[in-house]
Scaffold this active site. Structure first.
Site, PDB file in Angstrom:
ATOM      1  N   GLU A  25     -22.347  -7.876 -12.902  1.00  0.00           N
ATOM      2  CA  GLU A  25     -23.053  -8.618 -11.866  1.00  0.00           C
ATOM      3  C   GLU A  25     -24.542  -8.685 -12.183  1.00  0.00           C
ATOM      4  OE1 GLU A  25     -22.069  -7.011  -8.027  1.00  0.00           O
ATOM      5  OE2 GLU A  25     -19.986  -7.677  -8.160  1.00  0.00           O
ATOM      6  N   ASP A  56       0.866  -1.175   0.000  1.00  0.00           N
ATOM      7  CA  ASP A  56       0.000   0.000   0.000  1.00  0.00           C
ATOM      8  C   ASP A  56       0.902   1.225   0.000  1.00  0.00           C
ATOM      9  OD1 ASP A  56      -1.740   2.160   0.593  1.00  0.00           O
ATOM     10  OD2 ASP A  56      -3.172   0.777   1.512  1.00  0.00           O
ATOM     11  N   HIS A 105     -21.675 -11.482  -4.417  1.00  0.00           N
ATOM     12  CA  HIS A 105     -21.499 -10.160  -3.815  1.00  0.00           C
ATOM     13  C   HIS A 105     -22.149 -10.096  -2.429  1.00  0.00           C
ATOM     14  CE1 HIS A 105     -20.716  -5.702  -4.964  1.00  0.00           C
ATOM     15  NE2 HIS A 105     -20.463  -5.918  -3.687  1.00  0.00           N
TER      16      HIS A 105
END
Length: 531
Positions: free
Chosen positions: A261, A171, A280
């Site tokens: 989706e 990160d 999901h």
């Protein structure tokens, strides 16, 4: 007065309605029924949605009273934020409501992959008993790579500690000190991919991160490694992942999110070996749904009360310190007063904050000043959302300065408007005493202290005897009661400035006659508008 209408367009937890309280007219509509939605939006002051309701430009245009769109969840793909901002509609979501649920689902995917739990269950349900086929791997002493060490990444790191794993993370925005605090070692992305036994991705979806794990990265992984994505669809190249699984380049993958989706019936992922797919479910827990509903209900209450909402995605300002918050209403009123005093268009609006407030983030005061300035002079609804846009459209530059030194008060806020001809107009205010009474403490260099009320008359004239009697008689004859008065002057016989507080609005013909009678350099009425 009728209650503000809050429209609930999708099924939300009962706690959501409870959190709204009794002060709203709560109505329901099926957000997927477009005709019914557009009809219901005509009366709505706020609308609460999840992911199925489309709040696009058409829907926003159908809601002239709309002040806030609240998404009970994180994603905002179904909200046209640009159209909402232009219309002055605040958009809020619940960015932390599902972080625990998402972190726990990630751990579930990692364990399911390590021990082949879904495949083993399907085999047993089909009447088979193939223990050796589903020999798994322990997490103990394995390396887990976390891509993105934000709130969810940090929660996952904390939960993985109990498994005795080594945790590495990539990160670029996290410091080594923060990583050390989490028990994580920061590494480069290439090193993380090459050395990890399990990789989990927790990055936002941006042009830079879309497809960040593609064919090249998958080939660089260990053949025994697993990869998990419960963050955003598209962070992993789905075609490349399916090919890597079929080729045995990696051991398996767990996905909760997809580019489309639901995924198409011919998606190569559905038939790929070693893959665990969920529809999901990152936020699909009772706890997350309740947290999301309660969070956005509270945001709706704040928005409809005219307050700034920390979770608003299209309003700058961020979290407001409790010490800063009481001054927002003061600054907004100072903006209205400045608007009433300005005889011509502004090219610049400067906000200067002095005193103890200088130690805090007071960026919200610039928004409040703009909202106040535009409220009396534009026909459209002005909010914290579209006030900066109104300034940009009119070529008004803004600035904010702070200083710790305040001469006579603990804190002061001064608004200075620069007019198109170069002249300036200035008004200053403060919150006074334990009751935090909102006061004007200066206008155009005149030091004057007046509690802010609904109706004020501001006059500037040549200082001479008889002026007070003149306007006292004028208002008396018009049956206008003077509730308060303050006078300041630069010197005896010089220029004077009076502020009167009156109980009601003054007819324009009375003001016109008075301007002539006292030969006023300035005589304006300022009627403050709520909200």
């Amino acid at each position: 007065m009728s209650k503000p209408v809050v429209l609930i367009a999708e099924e939300l937890s009962p706690a959501t309605v409870e959190a709204l309280g009794p002060d709203f007219d709560v109505r329901s509509v099926d957000g997927t029924d477009r005709v019914a939605l557009l009809e219901a939006l005509a009366e709505a002051n706020a609308v609460l949605i999840r992911s199925a309701t489309k709040m696009d430009a058409e829907a926003i245009a159908a809601a002239p009273k709309l002040q806030v769109i609240a998404r009970a969840g994180v994603g905002l793909d179904n909200v046209d934020i640009k159209s909402a901002t232009t219309a002055g509609v605040m958009v809020v979501n619940a960015p932390t409501s599902n972080i625990i649920s998402a972190a726990e689902l990630t751990i579930g995917h990692i364990l399911s992959l390590a021990r082949h739990i879904p495949a083993a269950h399907a085999s047993l349900a089909a009447g088979q008993w193939k223990r050796s086929k589903y020999t798994g791997t322990e997490l103990y002493e394995k390396t887990v790579g976390i891509i993105g060490l934000g709130r969810i990444g940090a929660l996952i790191a904390a939960r993985l500690q109990a498994f005795g794993v080594e945790i590495v993370a990539y990160d670029p925005y996290v410091t080594a000190a923060r990583a050390q605090q989490l028990g994580v070692r920061l590494v480069g992305l290439d090193e993380l991919i090459a050395t990890s036994d399990f990789i989990t991705i927790h990055m936002p979806k941006t042009p830079e991160t879309t497809g960040m794990i593609g064919a090249e990265q998958l080939r660089a992984m260990k053949r025994s490694a697993f990869i998990v994505n419960v963050a955003r669809g598209g962070l992993i190249d789905e075609q490349a992942l399916a090919e890597a699984l079929r080729a045995g380049e990696i051991a398996g993958a767990g996905l909760d999110v997809f580019v489309s989706e639901p995924p198409a019936a011919d998606s190569p992922l559905l038939a790929a070996p070693g893959v665990v797919l969920t529809p999901h479910l990152g936020a699909s827990t009772e706890e997350a749904q309740e947290k999301a509903g309660i969070a956005v209900a509270r945001s709706v209450k704040l928005a409809l009360e005219g307050d700034l909402v920390p979770d608003a995605v299209n309003v700058a300002g961020g979290i407001i310190d409790p010490f800063v918050r009481p001054g927002i209403a003061l600054v907004e009123k100072l903006g209205q007063i400045l608007s009433g005093l300005a005889p011509a268009a502004l090219t610049r609006l400067d906000v200067d904050v002095r005193g103890e407030l200088a130690d805090y983030d007071v960026s919200v005061y610039k928004l409040a000043a703009l909202k106040g300035f535009f409220t009396p002079i534009v026909s459209e609804k002005v909010s914290y959302v579209n006030a900066p846009l109104l300034a940009e459209q009119r070529g008004i530059e803004t600035s904010l300065t702070t200083a710790s030194e305040s001469k006579d008060y603990r804190n002061t806020t001064t608004l200075t408007g620069v007019l198109a001809d170069g002249r300036t107009v200035r008004v200053a205010g403060t919150l006074s005493g334990t009751k935090m009474v909102e006061k004007i403490i200066g206008i155009d260099g005149y030091e004057i202290e007046v509690p802010i009320a609904e109706h004020h008359i501001v006059m500037q004239y040549q200082d001479r005897p008889g002026i007070v009697a003149a306007y006292g008689k004028a208002f008396g004859d018009a049956d206008i009661n003077i509730a308060g008065m303050a006078i300041a002057r630069d010197e005896a016989g010089g220029h004077a400035l009076s502020i009167l507080t009156v109980d009601s609005a003054v007819p324009e013909h009375v003001l016109a006659d008075l301007r002539t009678a006292i030969e006023a350099d300035l005589l304006v009425e300022i009627d403050l508008i709520e909200g």
